[in-house]
Design a protein around this motif. Structure first.
Motif, PDB file in Angstrom:
ATOM      1  N   ASP A   1       7.472 -15.105  29.570  1.00 32.34           N
ATOM      2  CA  ASP A   1       8.562 -15.277  30.602  1.00 32.34           C
ATOM      3  C   ASP A   1       8.441 -14.488  31.799  1.00 32.34           C
ATOM      4  OD1 ASP A   1       9.151 -17.862  29.361  1.00 32.34           O
ATOM      5  OD2 ASP A   1      10.816 -16.613  27.979  1.00 32.34           O
ATOM      6  N   ASP A   2       8.508 -14.632  32.845  1.00 29.66           N
ATOM      7  CA  ASP A   2       8.637 -14.052  34.036  1.00 29.66           C
ATOM      8  C   ASP A   2       9.995 -13.275  33.861  1.00 29.66           C
ATOM      9  OD1 ASP A   2       7.454 -13.023  36.440  1.00 29.66           O
ATOM     10  OD2 ASP A   2       8.875 -14.289  37.525  1.00 29.66           O
ATOM     11  N   TYR A   3      11.061 -13.738  33.325  1.00 26.17           N
ATOM     12  CA  TYR A   3      12.299 -13.001  33.549  1.00 26.17           C
ATOM     13  C   TYR A   3      12.594 -12.075  32.574  1.00 26.17           C
ATOM     14  CZ  TYR A   3      17.444 -12.652  33.720  1.00 26.17           C
ATOM     15  OH  TYR A   3      18.687 -11.948  33.847  1.00 26.17           O
ATOM     16  N   ASP A   4      12.981 -10.949  32.691  1.00 29.87           N
ATOM     17  CA  ASP A   4      13.431  -9.861  31.705  1.00 29.87           C
ATOM     18  C   ASP A   4      14.991  -9.771  31.719  1.00 29.87           C
ATOM     19  OD1 ASP A   4      13.106  -7.768  29.663  1.00 29.87           O
ATOM     20  OD2 ASP A   4      13.813  -6.688  31.494  1.00 29.87           O
ATOM     21  N   ARG A   5      15.568 -10.320  30.725  1.00 29.30           N
ATOM     22  CA  ARG A   5      17.198 -10.322  30.857  1.00 29.30           C
ATOM     23  C   ARG A   5      17.477  -8.878  30.665  1.00 29.30           C
ATOM     24  NH1 ARG A   5      21.331 -10.459  27.059  1.00 29.30           N
ATOM     25  NH2 ARG A   5      23.271 -11.818  27.609  1.00 29.30           N
ATOM     26  N   ARG A   6      17.024  -7.757  29.944  1.00 26.19           N
ATOM     27  CA  ARG A   6      17.659  -6.464  30.010  1.00 26.19           C
ATOM     28  C   ARG A   6      17.796  -5.951  31.245  1.00 26.19           C
ATOM     29  NH1 ARG A   6      15.925  -0.958  29.223  1.00 26.19           N
ATOM     30  NH2 ARG A   6      13.773  -1.648  29.867  1.00 26.19           N
ATOM     31  N   THR A   7      16.761  -6.033  32.008  1.00 26.99           N
ATOM     32  CA  THR A   7      16.766  -5.244  33.591  1.00 26.99           C
ATOM     33  C   THR A   7      17.067  -6.498  34.569  1.00 26.99           C
ATOM     34  OG1 THR A   7      14.397  -5.801  33.696  1.00 26.99           O
ATOM     35  CG2 THR A   7      14.971  -3.659  32.755  1.00 26.99           C
ATOM     36  N   ASP A   8      17.339  -7.703  34.147  1.00 30.18           N
ATOM     37  CA  ASP A   8      17.739  -8.691  35.054  1.00 30.18           C
ATOM     38  C   ASP A   8      16.837  -8.722  36.224  1.00 30.18           C
ATOM     39  OD1 ASP A   8      19.256 -10.569  36.196  1.00 30.18           O
ATOM     40  OD2 ASP A   8      20.526  -9.480  37.436  1.00 30.18           O
ATOM     41  N   SER A   9      15.358  -8.674  35.836  1.00 26.83           N
ATOM     42  CA  SER A   9      14.720  -8.900  36.861  1.00 26.83           C
ATOM     43  C   SER A   9      13.210  -9.780  36.435  1.00 26.83           C
ATOM     44  CB  SER A   9      13.826  -7.283  37.170  1.00 26.83           C
ATOM     45  OG  SER A   9      13.233  -6.989  36.072  1.00 26.83           O
ATOM     46  N   ARG A  10      12.501 -10.126  37.558  1.00 22.85           N
ATOM     47  CA  ARG A  10      11.504 -10.880  37.277  1.00 22.85           C
ATOM     48  C   ARG A  10      10.198 -10.062  37.482  1.00 22.85           C
ATOM     49  NH1 ARG A  10      12.712 -16.201  36.641  1.00 22.85           N
ATOM     50  NH2 ARG A  10      14.906 -16.626  37.311  1.00 22.85           N
TER      51      ARG A  10
END
Length: 280
Positions: free
Chosen positions: A46-55
């Motif tokens: 997935d493009d989105y990374d929840r930990r850093t709230d970034s794509r």
């Protein structure tokens, strides 16, 4: 193209460079397939990374393709270093995909760090292997002795020759065995982890236990867990001016390549958050 590396070269903050060198592998060859294999097995992430709230696709990553090797390893490393140095001159961070671990020499040459922090099963501190100083088993030694790196920290090392362990006892080498890796990572947590020293981060996938990454040239049991290597990358990335992941081959079902691709993404997420995170 590495999935999500959609930024033009001129605007890039990070540049992926493949280095499919497979010249001195001493057991299972196949690292020539490593860069493309890592790209392939990163396609599902997935493009989105929840930990850093970034794509990932929004962090300025460009894939410059591979720098194809030839028989003269020393000359190839000089050429590869020049390609990576052009990334540094453009104020971008090089992300090197190996290829055998020898290519780390070029990354270090380009970045010119004070400290090499490497996850590796092997010390790679030989002066030469079978008479060849440009063997992958010598890369950390070459970085210390030939490139002027002040210090090497080798996390996950669990094997080496007698001469290598003697070299590792010198003041410019710190060895963190797998059983001490978590404690070292916990102690690393802090704004002044490396002081004013510049850092280069390298991951040899054989640092992991071969149960998790069998697709590598020289497997060594009793290694690091995937989460430990993930946390290693996350911890070192904010301080690092360059990164590589190396020694992936085609001798498994994609486990090593999948890990390598994820670790590259973790580096970018953590590096970008460290430089441009909330409150900075």
């Amino acid at each position: 193209m590495f999935p999500g590396a959609t930024t033009d070269r001129e605007a890039a903050s990070y540049v992926v460079v493949g280095a499919p060198l497979d010249a001195t592998t001493t057991f299972q060859p196949g690292t020539r397939f490593g860069p493309d294999r890592v790209r392939k097995f990163a396609e599902t992430y997935d493009d989105y990374d929840r930990r850093t709230d970034s794509r990932f696709s929004a962090l300025g990553v460009h894939d410059a393709g591979d720098v194809r090797p030839w028989d003269d390893v020393e000359a190839y490393l000089d050429h590869l270093a020049a390609e990576l140095r052009s990334v540094v001159y453009d104020d971008a961070t090089p992300l090197l995909l190996g290829g055998e671990h020898t290519v780390t020499y070029a990354g270090v040459d380009a970045v010119d760090p004070d400290v090499l922090v490497v996850a590796d099963a092997h010390l790679d501190l030989r002066e030469a292997y079978d008479g060849n100083p440009w063997n992958h088993a010598c890369v950390t030694r070459r970085c210390l002795d030939d490139l002027g790196v002040d210090r090497a920290v080798i996390v996950g090392a669990r094997t080496g020759s007698e001469a290598e362990w003697e070299r590792a006892a010198d003041a410019d080498v710190e060895v963190i065995p797998p059983e001490d890796a978590r404690e070292w990572l916990d102690a690393l947590d802090g704004e002044d982890a490396f002081g004013d020293d510049s850092v280069y981060c390298s991951v040899d996938v054989d640092a992991l236990d071969p149960a998790y990454a069998p697709g590598t040239g020289t497997m060594e049991p009793f290694g690091l867990e995937p989460r430990e290597v993930r946390d290693f990358v996350r911890a070192v990335a904010p301080y690092a001016d360059g990164f590589d992941v190396v020694e992936v081959n085609d001798r498994d079902d994609g486990q090593a390549a999948a890990l390598a691709g994820k670790l590259l993404r973790e580096f970018v997420y953590a590096h970008a958050a460290g430089e441009n995170g909330p409150g900075e």
